[in-house]
Motif scaffolding. Structure first.
Motif, PDB file in Angstrom:
ATOM      1  N   THR A  96       0.746  -1.005   0.064  1.00 47.52           N
ATOM      2  CA  THR A  96       0.166  -0.039   0.006  1.00 47.52           C
ATOM      3  C   THR A  96       0.944   1.339  -0.127  1.00 47.52           C
ATOM      4  OG1 THR A  96      -1.683  -1.160   1.052  1.00 47.52           O
ATOM      5  CG2 THR A  96      -1.780   1.160   1.170  1.00 47.52           C
ATOM      6  N   LEU A  97       1.797   1.146   0.953  1.00 49.67           N
ATOM      7  CA  LEU A  97       2.752   2.355   1.010  1.00 49.67           C
ATOM      8  C   LEU A  97       3.509   2.721  -0.477  1.00 49.67           C
ATOM      9  CD1 LEU A  97       4.007   2.057   4.670  1.00 49.67           C
ATOM     10  CD2 LEU A  97       2.133   3.624   3.815  1.00 49.67           C
ATOM     11  N   ILE A  98       4.089   1.635  -0.790  1.00 49.54           N
ATOM     12  CA  ILE A  98       4.652   1.601  -2.285  1.00 49.54           C
ATOM     13  C   ILE A  98       3.878   2.241  -3.452  1.00 49.54           C
ATOM     14  CG2 ILE A  98       5.825   0.232  -3.923  1.00 49.54           C
ATOM     15  CD1 ILE A  98       7.301  -1.476  -1.916  1.00 49.54           C
ATOM     16  N   ILE A  99       2.674   1.854  -3.551  1.00 44.71           N
ATOM     17  CA  ILE A  99       1.916   2.223  -4.395  1.00 44.71           C
ATOM     18  C   ILE A  99       1.567   3.810  -4.207  1.00 44.71           C
ATOM     19  CG2 ILE A  99      -0.714   2.089  -5.157  1.00 44.71           C
ATOM     20  CD1 ILE A  99      -0.513  -1.040  -4.599  1.00 44.71           C
ATOM     21  N   ALA A 100       1.356   4.089  -3.021  1.00 44.65           N
ATOM     22  CA  ALA A 100       1.195   5.373  -2.688  1.00 44.65           C
ATOM     23  C   ALA A 100       1.988   6.503  -2.956  1.00 44.65           C
ATOM     24  CB  ALA A 100       0.297   5.666  -1.141  1.00 44.65           C
ATOM     25  N   GLY A 101       3.120   5.993  -2.556  1.00 41.07           N
ATOM     26  CA  GLY A 101       4.370   6.941  -2.670  1.00 41.07           C
ATOM     27  C   GLY A 101       5.824   6.498  -3.095  1.00 41.07           C
ATOM     28  N   CYS A 137      -8.973  -0.221 -11.907  1.00 42.96           N
ATOM     29  CA  CYS A 137      -7.907   0.192 -11.022  1.00 42.96           C
ATOM     30  C   CYS A 137      -7.607   1.626 -10.832  1.00 42.96           C
ATOM     31  CB  CYS A 137      -6.639  -0.734 -11.240  1.00 42.96           C
ATOM     32  SG  CYS A 137      -5.153  -0.511 -10.300  1.00 42.96           S
ATOM     33  N   ILE A 138      -7.351   2.100 -11.969  1.00 38.38           N
ATOM     34  CA  ILE A 138      -7.011   3.696 -11.981  1.00 38.38           C
ATOM     35  C   ILE A 138      -8.278   4.699 -11.610  1.00 38.38           C
ATOM     36  CG2 ILE A 138      -6.522   5.309 -13.567  1.00 38.38           C
ATOM     37  CD1 ILE A 138      -4.786   3.406 -15.051  1.00 38.38           C
ATOM     38  N   SER A 139      -9.408   4.204 -12.000  1.00 34.57           N
ATOM     39  CA  SER A 139     -10.647   4.956 -11.893  1.00 34.57           C
ATOM     40  C   SER A 139     -11.204   4.883 -10.419  1.00 34.57           C
ATOM     41  CB  SER A 139     -11.683   4.591 -12.949  1.00 34.57           C
ATOM     42  OG  SER A 139     -12.479   3.348 -12.485  1.00 34.57           O
ATOM     43  N   ASP A 140     -11.187   4.086  -9.816  1.00 37.54           N
ATOM     44  CA  ASP A 140     -11.942   3.843  -8.489  1.00 37.54           C
ATOM     45  C   ASP A 140     -11.139   3.090  -7.417  1.00 37.54           C
ATOM     46  OD1 ASP A 140     -12.532   1.226  -9.124  1.00 37.54           O
ATOM     47  OD2 ASP A 140     -14.613   1.752  -9.393  1.00 37.54           O
ATOM     48  N   ALA A 141     -10.012   2.537  -7.695  1.00 33.93           N
ATOM     49  CA  ALA A 141      -9.165   1.864  -6.798  1.00 33.93           C
ATOM     50  C   ALA A 141      -9.883   0.225  -6.197  1.00 33.93           C
ATOM     51  CB  ALA A 141      -8.598   2.593  -5.781  1.00 33.93           C
ATOM     52  N   THR A 142     -10.693  -0.304  -7.057  1.00 34.16           N
ATOM     53  CA  THR A 142     -11.474  -1.632  -6.741  1.00 34.16           C
ATOM     54  C   THR A 142     -10.216  -2.688  -6.802  1.00 34.16           C
ATOM     55  OG1 THR A 142     -12.336  -1.765  -8.876  1.00 34.16           O
ATOM     56  CG2 THR A 142     -13.484  -0.510  -7.385  1.00 34.16           C
ATOM     57  N   ALA A 143      -9.086  -2.624  -7.749  1.00 38.77           N
ATOM     58  CA  ALA A 143      -8.370  -3.620  -7.849  1.00 38.77           C
ATOM     59  C   ALA A 143      -6.883  -3.129  -7.433  1.00 38.77           C
ATOM     60  CB  ALA A 143      -8.389  -4.087  -9.294  1.00 38.77           C
ATOM     61  N   PRO A 144      -6.102  -4.093  -6.983  1.00 40.56           N
ATOM     62  CA  PRO A 144      -4.777  -3.633  -6.644  1.00 40.56           C
ATOM     63  C   PRO A 144      -3.831  -3.042  -7.776  1.00 40.56           C
ATOM     64  CG  PRO A 144      -4.882  -6.070  -6.427  1.00 40.56           C
ATOM     65  CD  PRO A 144      -6.319  -5.289  -6.770  1.00 40.56           C
ATOM     66  N   PHE A 145      -3.266  -2.016  -7.428  1.00 38.66           N
ATOM     67  CA  PHE A 145      -2.425  -1.340  -8.464  1.00 38.66           C
ATOM     68  C   PHE A 145      -1.146  -1.787  -8.491  1.00 38.66           C
ATOM     69  CE2 PHE A 145      -0.414   2.292 -10.635  1.00 38.66           C
ATOM     70  CZ  PHE A 145      -1.230   2.534 -11.529  1.00 38.66           C
ATOM     71  N   CYS A 146      -0.453  -1.956  -9.534  1.00 40.23           N
ATOM     72  CA  CYS A 146       0.928  -2.456  -9.929  1.00 40.23           C
ATOM     73  C   CYS A 146       1.898  -2.079  -8.904  1.00 40.23           C
ATOM     74  CB  CYS A 146       1.335  -2.324 -11.321  1.00 40.23           C
ATOM     75  SG  CYS A 146       2.673  -3.012 -11.649  1.00 40.23           S
ATOM     76  N   VAL A 147       2.647  -2.655  -8.051  1.00 40.75           N
ATOM     77  CA  VAL A 147       3.729  -2.022  -7.405  1.00 40.75           C
ATOM     78  C   VAL A 147       4.813  -1.898  -8.084  1.00 40.75           C
ATOM     79  CG1 VAL A 147       2.998  -3.504  -5.321  1.00 40.75           C
ATOM     80  CG2 VAL A 147       4.793  -4.410  -6.802  1.00 40.75           C
ATOM     81  N   CYS A 148       4.964  -2.236  -9.243  1.00 42.42           N
ATOM     82  CA  CYS A 148       6.517  -1.741 -10.080  1.00 42.42           C
ATOM     83  C   CYS A 148       6.185  -0.615 -10.927  1.00 42.42           C
ATOM     84  CB  CYS A 148       6.584  -3.080 -11.117  1.00 42.42           C
ATOM     85  SG  CYS A 148       6.916  -4.676 -10.021  1.00 42.42           S
ATOM     86  N   TYR A 160      10.769   1.807   7.487  1.00 38.57           N
ATOM     87  CA  TYR A 160      10.006   0.604   8.366  1.00 38.57           C
ATOM     88  C   TYR A 160       9.386   1.254   9.457  1.00 38.57           C
ATOM     89  CZ  TYR A 160      12.658  -3.371   6.803  1.00 38.57           C
ATOM     90  OH  TYR A 160      13.034  -4.473   6.130  1.00 38.57           O
ATOM     91  N   ALA A 161       9.478   2.583  10.156  1.00 38.88           N
ATOM     92  CA  ALA A 161       8.946   3.176  11.059  1.00 38.88           C
ATOM     93  C   ALA A 161       7.444   3.356  10.557  1.00 38.88           C
ATOM     94  CB  ALA A 161       9.367   4.846  11.350  1.00 38.88           C
ATOM     95  N   ASP A 162       7.201   3.641   9.383  1.00 36.68           N
ATOM     96  CA  ASP A 162       5.876   3.926   8.555  1.00 36.68           C
ATOM     97  C   ASP A 162       5.175   2.489   8.590  1.00 36.68           C
ATOM     98  OD1 ASP A 162       6.203   6.510   7.959  1.00 36.68           O
ATOM     99  OD2 ASP A 162       6.970   5.957   6.022  1.00 36.68           O
ATOM    100  N   VAL A 163       5.847   1.431   8.432  1.00 38.23           N
ATOM    101  CA  VAL A 163       5.432   0.091   8.441  1.00 38.23           C
ATOM    102  C   VAL A 163       4.839  -0.250   9.840  1.00 38.23           C
ATOM    103  CG1 VAL A 163       5.425  -2.402   7.832  1.00 38.23           C
ATOM    104  CG2 VAL A 163       6.340  -0.665   6.231  1.00 38.23           C
TER     105      VAL A 163
END
Length: 104
Positions: free
Chosen positions: A17-22, A93-104, A29-32
């Motif tokens: 989740t954090l990688i997708i967001a930022g 995925c892009i329009s409403d975040a119902t599917a997990p977004f690519c981490v890469c 590790y503090a965030d996690v």
């Protein structure tokens, strides 16, 4: 006591989740630890370094993506319909975040 594999899975889910967001540099590790509700040394118990954590995350992501594409090929035989399904997945995925977004 928390199941170690469950904790590792929680850490990986949070990191995803954090990688997708930022991005890779957008979390620590503090965030996690804060999100998962554990201390930083607990993360190091499961993943010695951030590189190890992300390497495991990407490996799991690749396996999930390969399984998803294989299922698509099994369930949808027409190549045009396969492409349409693939594009619709990413559009949702892009329009409403119902599917997990690519981490890469």
């Amino acid at each position: 006591m928390t199941n170690p594999s469950s904790t590792a899975d929680d850490i990986l889910a949070c990191a995803r989740t954090l990688i997708i967001a930022g991005g890779y540099n957008g979390f620590s590790y503090a965030d996690v630890a804060e999100v998962v509700g554990i201390r930083k040394p607990s993360i190091h118990h499961h993943f010695a370094s951030k590189v190890d954590l992300v390497r495991t995350l990407v490996s799991r992501y690749r396996a999930e993506a390969e399984a998803g594409l294989a299922a698509l090929e099994r369930n949808v035989t027409d190549p045009r319909d396969q492409l349409k399904s693939y594009v619709e997945y990413w559009a949702a995925c892009i329009s409403d975040a119902t599917a997990p977004f690519c981490v890469c």
